[in-house]
Design a protein around this motif. Structure first.
Motif, PDB file in Angstrom:
ATOM      1  N   GLY A 114       3.559  -1.360  -1.253  1.00  0.00           N
ATOM      2  CA  GLY A 114       4.648  -0.383  -1.223  1.00  0.00           C
ATOM      3  C   GLY A 114       4.208   1.061  -1.270  1.00  0.00           C
ATOM      4  O   GLY A 114       5.042   1.977  -1.384  1.00  0.00           O
ATOM      5  N   ALA A 115       2.910   1.307  -1.177  1.00  0.00           N
ATOM      6  CA  ALA A 115       2.396   2.677  -1.333  1.00  0.00           C
ATOM      7  C   ALA A 115       2.418   3.487  -0.040  1.00  0.00           C
ATOM      8  O   ALA A 115       2.091   4.675  -0.059  1.00  0.00           O
ATOM      9  CB  ALA A 115       0.970   2.637  -1.876  1.00  0.00           C
ATOM     10  N   LEU A 170       2.084   7.627   0.105  1.00  0.00           N
ATOM     11  CA  LEU A 170       1.005   8.359   0.752  1.00  0.00           C
ATOM     12  C   LEU A 170       1.558   9.402   1.720  1.00  0.00           C
ATOM     13  O   LEU A 170       1.040  10.521   1.815  1.00  0.00           O
ATOM     14  CB  LEU A 170       0.079   7.393   1.493  1.00  0.00           C
ATOM     15  CG  LEU A 170      -1.140   8.003   2.189  1.00  0.00           C
ATOM     16  CD1 LEU A 170      -2.037   8.728   1.186  1.00  0.00           C
ATOM     17  CD2 LEU A 170      -1.937   6.915   2.911  1.00  0.00           C
ATOM     18  N   LYS A 171       2.628   9.053   2.401  1.00  0.00           N
ATOM     19  CA  LYS A 171       3.271   9.989   3.324  1.00  0.00           C
ATOM     20  C   LYS A 171       3.795  11.213   2.582  1.00  0.00           C
ATOM     21  O   LYS A 171       3.598  12.350   3.008  1.00  0.00           O
ATOM     22  CB  LYS A 171       4.413   9.290   4.060  1.00  0.00           C
ATOM     23  CG  LYS A 171       5.132  10.168   5.066  1.00  0.00           C
ATOM     24  CD  LYS A 171       6.223   9.391   5.783  1.00  0.00           C
ATOM     25  CE  LYS A 171       6.968  10.284   6.779  1.00  0.00           C
ATOM     26  NZ  LYS A 171       8.045   9.526   7.474  1.00  0.00           N
ATOM     27  N   TYR A 172       4.455  10.970   1.438  1.00  0.00           N
ATOM     28  CA  TYR A 172       4.953  12.087   0.641  1.00  0.00           C
ATOM     29  C   TYR A 172       3.809  12.902   0.048  1.00  0.00           C
ATOM     30  O   TYR A 172       3.886  14.132  -0.042  1.00  0.00           O
ATOM     31  CB  TYR A 172       5.855  11.578  -0.485  1.00  0.00           C
ATOM     32  CG  TYR A 172       7.193  11.064  -0.032  1.00  0.00           C
ATOM     33  CD1 TYR A 172       7.919  11.729   0.951  1.00  0.00           C
ATOM     34  CD2 TYR A 172       7.738   9.906  -0.574  1.00  0.00           C
ATOM     35  CE1 TYR A 172       9.153  11.251   1.371  1.00  0.00           C
ATOM     36  CE2 TYR A 172       8.968   9.422  -0.161  1.00  0.00           C
ATOM     37  CZ  TYR A 172       9.672  10.105   0.820  1.00  0.00           C
ATOM     38  OH  TYR A 172      10.892   9.639   1.232  1.00  0.00           O
ATOM     39  N   GLY A 227      -7.534  13.022  -3.179  1.00  0.00           N
ATOM     40  CA  GLY A 227      -6.432  13.061  -4.136  1.00  0.00           C
ATOM     41  C   GLY A 227      -5.470  11.892  -4.111  1.00  0.00           C
ATOM     42  O   GLY A 227      -4.762  11.653  -5.096  1.00  0.00           O
ATOM     43  N   ALA A 228      -5.408  11.178  -2.992  1.00  0.00           N
ATOM     44  CA  ALA A 228      -4.476  10.049  -2.894  1.00  0.00           C
ATOM     45  C   ALA A 228      -5.183   8.825  -2.322  1.00  0.00           C
ATOM     46  O   ALA A 228      -4.591   8.026  -1.607  1.00  0.00           O
ATOM     47  CB  ALA A 228      -3.267  10.422  -2.050  1.00  0.00           C
ATOM     48  N   ARG A 229      -6.441   8.696  -2.649  1.00  0.00           N
ATOM     49  CA  ARG A 229      -7.240   7.575  -2.130  1.00  0.00           C
ATOM     50  C   ARG A 229      -6.678   6.222  -2.560  1.00  0.00           C
ATOM     51  O   ARG A 229      -6.727   5.250  -1.801  1.00  0.00           O
ATOM     52  CB  ARG A 229      -8.692   7.695  -2.624  1.00  0.00           C
ATOM     53  CG  ARG A 229      -9.389   9.000  -2.246  1.00  0.00           C
ATOM     54  CD  ARG A 229     -10.663   9.168  -3.074  1.00  0.00           C
ATOM     55  NE  ARG A 229     -11.190  10.526  -3.000  1.00  0.00           N
ATOM     56  CZ  ARG A 229     -12.180  10.902  -2.200  1.00  0.00           C
ATOM     57  NH1 ARG A 229     -12.735  10.022  -1.389  1.00  0.00           N
ATOM     58  NH2 ARG A 229     -12.613  12.142  -2.213  1.00  0.00           N
ATOM     59  N   HIS A 230      -6.161   6.157  -3.788  1.00  0.00           N
ATOM     60  CA  HIS A 230      -5.681   4.876  -4.304  1.00  0.00           C
ATOM     61  C   HIS A 230      -4.405   4.411  -3.613  1.00  0.00           C
ATOM     62  O   HIS A 230      -3.995   3.259  -3.770  1.00  0.00           O
ATOM     63  CB  HIS A 230      -5.462   4.962  -5.819  1.00  0.00           C
ATOM     64  CG  HIS A 230      -4.222   5.690  -6.218  1.00  0.00           C
ATOM     65  ND1 HIS A 230      -4.112   7.068  -6.178  1.00  0.00           N
ATOM     66  CD2 HIS A 230      -3.016   5.232  -6.660  1.00  0.00           C
ATOM     67  CE1 HIS A 230      -2.914   7.430  -6.594  1.00  0.00           C
ATOM     68  NE2 HIS A 230      -2.224   6.334  -6.887  1.00  0.00           N
ATOM     69  N   LEU A 231      -3.770   5.289  -2.850  1.00  0.00           N
ATOM     70  CA  LEU A 231      -2.568   4.924  -2.103  1.00  0.00           C
ATOM     71  C   LEU A 231      -2.886   4.495  -0.677  1.00  0.00           C
ATOM     72  O   LEU A 231      -1.995   4.080   0.070  1.00  0.00           O
ATOM     73  CB  LEU A 231      -1.592   6.115  -2.058  1.00  0.00           C
ATOM     74  CG  LEU A 231      -1.078   6.630  -3.403  1.00  0.00           C
ATOM     75  CD1 LEU A 231      -0.207   7.863  -3.191  1.00  0.00           C
ATOM     76  CD2 LEU A 231      -0.306   5.547  -4.150  1.00  0.00           C
TER      77      LEU A 231
END
Length: 201
Positions: free
Chosen positions: A129-130, A134-136, A147-151
């Motif tokens: 569901g990420a 990630l888009k946001y 900064g958003a690698r985990h997504l």
């Protein structure tokens, strides 16, 4: 080490993944509401609060991805762990270690191998569901590389990555008691994330 899960007849004709989904529907909705209440993509500071929640959850679940008993049941489990990605995100955003070491909520005990399956179900599902998160996050200048690698999705793609996990999960035969433990584990995982989000500062 705990004995391998029993190979007795499943407690339900429904696959385990479907049982978990049905049993945690309400808890899942509460988590979604609590996460969005953080307004994680309104500003970088709000995103950092969200990232700290992710850190606490991924830190608690990371040991599961290295457990030999679980790795025997779930192929390439260790490669699915996202804790290192969260740590890279934290380093990208220069979040101080002292801000991370104090959890507002004590993590629940994961008391059995079956319960661990419930926790893994929740964690793996959160990656599915990420995509929209990630888009946001990109609106804040964050990405799958900063900064958003985990997504970020797995190289195989979110859908296939999830289906492979579910196929392995559903192939595990649980007794009625073990199924109850798995459901409780999944509910505990959702409750833990919800509590972290509600108490995030």
């Amino acid at each position: 080490m705990e004995a391998l899960l029993s190979q007795t007849k499943p407690a339900s004709t429904l696959p385990l993944s479907k049982r978990l989904k049905l049993a945690t529907h309400t808890a899942h909705k509460r988590v979604d509401k609590a996460i969005m209440a953080l307004s994680p993509f309104t500003s970088l500071d709000d995103y950092k609060r969200f990232l700290k929640v992710q850190y606490q959850f991924q830190r608690h679940t990371a040991p599961l991805y290295k457990r030999p008993d679980l790795c025997e049941q779930l192929e390439r489990l260790e490669q699915r762990c996202r804790f290192n990605s969260v740590m890279l995100d934290i380093n990208d955003l220069s979040i101080k270690t002292e801000e991370l070491n104090v959890s507002p909520i004590p993590p629940p005990t994961i008391g059995s191998q079956a319960a661990a399956l419930g926790w893994l179900y929740v964690n793996e599902g959160s990656n599915l569901g990420a995509a929209f998160l990630l888009k946001y996050a990109s609106q804040l200048g964050l990405s799958a590389h900063f900064g958003a690698r985990h997504l970020a999705p797995n190289n195989a793609g979110r859908g296939l990555h999830w289906r492979l996990f579910i196929a392995q999960l559903d192939a595990i035969s649980l007794s009625e008691e073990q199924e109850r433990q798995a459901i409780k584990g999944a509910r505990d995982a959702f409750t833990f994330v919800e509590s972290l989000a509600l108490n995030s500062h």
